[in-house]
Write a protein that holds these residues in place. Structure first.
Motif, mmCIF file in Angstrom:
data_model
loop_
_atom_site.group_PDB
_atom_site.id
_atom_site.type_symbol
_atom_site.label_atom_id
_atom_site.label_comp_id
_atom_site.label_asym_id
_atom_site.label_seq_id
_atom_site.Cartn_x
_atom_site.Cartn_y
_atom_site.Cartn_z
ATOM 1 N N ARG A 38 2.605 -6.534 -3.641
ATOM 2 C CA ARG A 38 1.953 -6.148 -4.895
ATOM 3 C C ARG A 38 0.768 -7.075 -5.142
ATOM 4 O O ARG A 38 0.812 -8.256 -4.842
ATOM 5 N N SER A 39 -0.285 -6.509 -5.711
ATOM 6 C CA SER A 39 -1.454 -7.305 -6.079
ATOM 7 C C SER A 39 -1.908 -6.834 -7.464
ATOM 8 O O SER A 39 -1.464 -5.780 -7.936
ATOM 9 N N ASP A 41 -4.425 -5.358 -8.449
ATOM 10 C CA ASP A 41 -5.077 -4.049 -8.460
ATOM 11 C C ASP A 41 -4.268 -2.956 -7.761
ATOM 12 O O ASP A 41 -4.784 -1.891 -7.484
ATOM 13 N N GLY A 42 -2.990 -3.197 -7.486
ATOM 14 C CA GLY A 42 -2.137 -2.185 -6.849
ATOM 15 C C GLY A 42 -1.250 -2.803 -5.791
ATOM 16 O O GLY A 42 -0.424 -3.647 -6.096
ATOM 17 N N VAL A 43 -1.453 -2.379 -4.552
ATOM 18 C CA VAL A 43 -0.689 -2.952 -3.434
ATOM 19 C C VAL A 43 -1.652 -3.374 -2.338
ATOM 20 O O VAL A 43 -2.790 -2.908 -2.278
ATOM 21 N N ARG A 44 -1.176 -4.252 -1.477
ATOM 22 C CA ARG A 44 -1.990 -4.758 -0.382
ATOM 23 C C ARG A 44 -1.183 -4.648 0.905
ATOM 24 O O ARG A 44 -0.004 -4.974 0.936
#
Length: 75
Positions: A38-39, A41-44
């Protein structure tokens, strides 16, 4: 930006990465492991484990601090 398409694979779903996407991930290939995290701005998706990287940073700090003792142990 690359668009990825999900495909049914057995009982699961997989993502097929074309050469451009693999190159963006550092040239990953068959049987390599990718990590989904998770990041803000969403997922990485990355080809390295952030927890392992943190552990290695700590290990390097200890090795630097205790280098004389490690040299003695290596004899």
């Amino acid at each position: 930006m690359i668009t990825l398409k999900l495909k049914k694979w057995g009982n699961g779903v997989g993502i097929l990465l074309d050469k451009q996407a693999r190159d963006m991930l550092g040239g990953v290939g068959e049987n390599d492991i990718l990590y989904l995290t998770r990041s803000p701005d969403g997922v990485r998706v990355t080809p390295y484990d952030p927890e392992f990287a943190e552990q290695m940073d700590k290990a390097r700090a200890i090795m630097k601090k205790r280098r004389d003792a490690l040299r003695e142990l290596a004899k």
